[in-house]
Design an enzyme around this catalytic site. Structure first.
Site, short mmCIF file in Angstrom:
data_model
loop_
_atom_site.label_atom_id
_atom_site.label_comp_id
_atom_site.label_asym_id
_atom_site.label_seq_id
_atom_site.Cartn_x
_atom_site.Cartn_y
_atom_site.Cartn_z
N HIS A 141 38.50 41.62 46.20
CA HIS A 141 39.55 40.64 46.32
C HIS A 141 39.90 39.74 47.67
CE1 HIS A 141 43.71 40.86 45.84
NE2 HIS A 141 43.72 41.32 44.86
N GLY A 161 51.10 37.51 43.57
CA GLY A 161 52.40 37.69 44.08
C GLY A 161 53.32 36.78 43.99
N GLU A 163 42.15 39.80 48.75
CA GLU A 163 43.03 40.00 50.39
C GLU A 163 42.18 40.29 50.72
OE1 GLU A 163 45.50 42.57 48.02
OE2 GLU A 163 46.89 40.63 47.36
N GLU A 187 40.78 35.02 40.25
CA GLU A 187 42.58 35.36 40.61
C GLU A 187 42.61 33.85 41.78
OE1 GLU A 187 43.77 39.60 40.28
OE2 GLU A 187 42.47 39.78 41.96
N LYS A 245 46.54 48.52 44.71
CA LYS A 245 46.87 47.89 46.32
C LYS A 245 47.32 48.57 47.16
CE LYS A 245 47.18 42.88 44.87
NZ LYS A 245 47.50 42.04 45.43
N SER A 279 50.03 37.20 39.42
CA SER A 279 51.59 36.84 38.31
C SER A 279 51.39 37.23 37.30
CB SER A 279 52.15 36.19 39.05
OG SER A 279 52.00 35.33 40.37
N ASN A 291 45.74 46.75 39.66
CA ASN A 291 45.79 47.41 40.64
C ASN A 291 46.42 47.92 41.34
OD1 ASN A 291 45.13 47.29 43.75
ND2 ASN A 291 44.22 45.01 43.08
#
Ligand code: 13P
Length: 246
Positions: A93, A169, A95, A163, A12, A208, A10
């Protein structure tokens, strides 16, 4: 039940046409590991050039709108990403759930839109740090599954990505035991919702994942692959993650 592993990148909001050279070695790694499915989700502007450059690789989108067309300025439909060469899309996702306020119902509708157009859906779920520390991680994630799983979900066109938000991250990952417990809880919830078909859906771990921890994470019970952010941006890091899948 044996499920083929799926390692998905991904990118992003990263990358450029120049960065698509990374796909050459990724496509080569995929071709030499026929037991593993490899996919890369890209910013919408890169889908067409990526699909042209790496026709054997599964290129996908990072999000789609639930509607097929209409007055939704700035949005892109499943039909549009399909025409550009996408074979799948990530939906839900964390985010987007956080930044765009997407709800479980939105995510479900997006996954169903993908299915209408013959595309694979990777449906993301995951708890925040506060939710984990309060002891609510499994309740939060299984509720997300119940709310986000598309109608008629089948392993042929739907995968789940677990996730944990606090692992994305950050360089932090859950322990292998915590991952096993959560993936087991997700599988149990899927069985409750769709019966035996639950054993055909792949449940990816994301957050991660790196060349250093991929082998351990990818071989935890009920982990059927990985959704990889930062380490998918370069072949140097992504290829070892693919290699760790088998
Ligand atoms: P990182 O691998 O950069 O932690 O990102 C994970 C992720 O959000 C993939 O969708």
């Amino acid at each position: 039940m044996a499920r083929r592993k799926l390692v998905a990148g991904n990118w992003k909001m990263n990358g450029s046409r120049a960065a698509l050279t990374e796909l050459d070695a990724i496509a080569q790694a995929a071709a030499t590991r026929p037991g593993v499915d490899v996919a890369v989700a890209l910013p919408a502007t890169l889908i067409a050039p990526a699909a042209e450059r790496a026709p054997a690789l599964s290129i996908g989108a990072e999000d789609v709108h639930a509607a097929d067309h209409g007055a939704h300025t700035g949005c892109i439909s499943a039909a549009m990403v399909k025409e550009a060469g996408a074979r799948f899309s990530i939906v839900g996702h964390s985010e987007r759930r956080a930044d765009q306020g997407e709800t479980d119902a939105d995510v479900k509708a997006k996954a169903e839109a993908l299915h209408r157009h013959g595309l694979h859906a990777i449906v993301c779920v995951g708890e925040t740090l506060d939710e984990r520390e309060a002891g609510h991680a499994e309740a939060v994630v299984t509720a997300q599954i119940a709310g986000s799983l598309p109608d008629g979900a089948s392993g042929d066109w739907c995968s789940i990505a677990y996730e944990p938000v606090w692992a994305i991250g950050t360089g932090r990952t859950p322990t292998a035991d915590d991952v096993a417990a959560m993936h087991g809880a997700i599988r149990a919830k899927l069985r409750e919702l769709i019966g035996g078909e639950a054993d055909r859906l792949r449940i990816l771990y994301g957050g991660s994942v790196t060349p250093d921890n991929a082998r351990e994470l990818l071989h935890v019970a009920d982990v059927d692959g990985a959704l990889v952010g930062g380490a998918s941006l370069t072949a140097a890091k992504f290829v070892p993650v693919i290699a760790a899948a088998r």
